[in-house]
Design an enzyme around this catalytic site. Structure first.
Site, PDB file in Angstrom:
ATOM      1  N   CYS A  99       0.854  -1.193   0.000  1.00 31.32           N
ATOM      2  CA  CYS A  99       0.000   0.000   0.000  1.00 31.32           C
ATOM      3  C   CYS A  99       0.882   1.232   0.000  1.00 31.32           C
ATOM      4  O   CYS A  99       1.876   1.287   0.736  1.00 31.32           O
ATOM      5  CB  CYS A  99      -0.897  -0.006   1.234  1.00 31.32           C
ATOM      6  SG  CYS A  99      -1.987   1.419   1.348  1.00 31.32           S
ATOM      7  N   HIS A 141      -9.116  -3.620  -1.910  1.00 30.58           N
ATOM      8  CA  HIS A 141      -8.095  -2.839  -1.198  1.00 30.58           C
ATOM      9  C   HIS A 141      -8.418  -1.342  -1.264  1.00 30.58           C
ATOM     10  O   HIS A 141      -8.421  -0.642  -0.238  1.00 30.58           O
ATOM     11  CB  HIS A 141      -6.721  -3.124  -1.820  1.00 30.58           C
ATOM     12  CG  HIS A 141      -5.599  -2.317  -1.243  1.00 30.58           C
ATOM     13  ND1 HIS A 141      -4.546  -2.879  -0.554  1.00 30.58           N
ATOM     14  CD2 HIS A 141      -5.352  -0.974  -1.241  1.00 30.58           C
ATOM     15  CE1 HIS A 141      -3.722  -1.920  -0.145  1.00 30.58           C
ATOM     16  NE2 HIS A 141      -4.185  -0.758  -0.556  1.00 30.58           N
ATOM     17  N   GLU A 142      -8.729  -0.856  -2.494  1.00 29.52           N
ATOM     18  CA  GLU A 142      -9.003   0.577  -2.653  1.00 29.52           C
ATOM     19  C   GLU A 142     -10.255   0.998  -1.888  1.00 29.52           C
ATOM     20  O   GLU A 142     -10.267   2.037  -1.225  1.00 29.52           O
ATOM     21  CB  GLU A 142      -9.175   0.934  -4.135  1.00 29.52           C
ATOM     22  CG  GLU A 142      -7.920   0.864  -4.975  1.00 29.52           C
ATOM     23  CD  GLU A 142      -6.705   1.452  -4.300  1.00 29.52           C
ATOM     24  OE1 GLU A 142      -6.815   2.503  -3.634  1.00 29.52           O
ATOM     25  OE2 GLU A 142      -5.641   0.842  -4.428  1.00 29.52           O
ATOM     26  N   HIS A 145     -10.040   1.694   1.764  1.00 32.51           N
ATOM     27  CA  HIS A 145      -9.534   3.016   2.151  1.00 32.51           C
ATOM     28  C   HIS A 145     -10.684   3.994   2.426  1.00 32.51           C
ATOM     29  O   HIS A 145     -10.559   4.901   3.245  1.00 32.51           O
ATOM     30  CB  HIS A 145      -8.651   3.602   1.045  1.00 32.51           C
ATOM     31  CG  HIS A 145      -7.240   3.073   1.029  1.00 32.51           C
ATOM     32  ND1 HIS A 145      -6.345   3.329   2.048  1.00 32.51           N
ATOM     33  CD2 HIS A 145      -6.566   2.334   0.118  1.00 32.51           C
ATOM     34  CE1 HIS A 145      -5.174   2.761   1.750  1.00 32.51           C
ATOM     35  NE2 HIS A 145      -5.281   2.140   0.589  1.00 32.51           N
TER      36      HIS A 145
HETATM   37 NI    NI Z   1      -3.561   1.245  -0.258  1.00 35.80          NI
END
Ligand code: NI
Length: 177
Positions: A99, A141-142, A145
């Protein structure tokens, strides 16, 4: 403009971001331009708005496959706004992730193998895709966030969390996102 990417520990990364309501605003255009430039400069696979300190539900991602990184498939360059993710099976798959907000480290992270995601592209047009494997991993993953979640919070085995050079000495690694 290239923006600074916040690193783990910055409290802005733990915030839950809010949806975009105005797709015609100039601010959204500028945000996307900044995100693209920042991601390109860091050779990232993806970037979420909160990583540059903007609490909006906006992510971008895109990866070109490379023979040096087996298992990393092409992911089209995508702008995804106000996303929703629906797992299409209970099946989880574990793989390494990095990341841009946790630079220089990798962790072994479980993700849903197959998902449907939907949301809006930059002009406010709705779209959806069914994806699996690496593409599904990048999207999960995105979108994490946007809910203030970094990948270490998804990990189950902390013996598989460490610095790139210690885990993979001398190896070239796929991009972080
Ligand atoms: Ni990330």
């Amino acid at each position: 403009m290239i923006r600074e990417v916040l690193r783990m520990g910055d409290p802005r990364l733990w915030q839950v971001s809010v949806p975009v309501t105005d797709f015609r605003s100039k601010d959204l255009n500028i945000l996307l331009e900044d995100m693209r430039e920042t991601m390109a400069q860091l050779n990232g696979a993806g970037l979420a708005a909160p990583q540059i300190g903007v609490g909006l539900r906006v992510v971008i991602f895109g990866v070109k496959s490379n023979p040096r990184y087996p298992g990393i498939e092409d992911v089209p360059d995508t702008v995804l706004i106000n996303p929703r993710i629906e797992p299409l099976s209970e099946e989880l798959e574990e793989d390494w992730e990095g990341c841009l907000s946790v630079p220089g480290l990798r962790g072994w992270v479980p993700r849903f193998r197959k998902i449907r995601y939907q949301g809006y592209e930059e002009r406010g047009q709705r779209f959806q895709r069914v994806v699996e494997g690496f593409h599904a991993r990048v999207v999960q993953h995105e979108c994490d966030h946007l809910d203030g979640i970094l990948y270490p919070m998804r990990m189950r085995d902390f013996t598989r969390f460490g610095f790139n050079e210690a885990l993979f000495p001398g190896q070239e690694l796929p991009p972080e996102d």
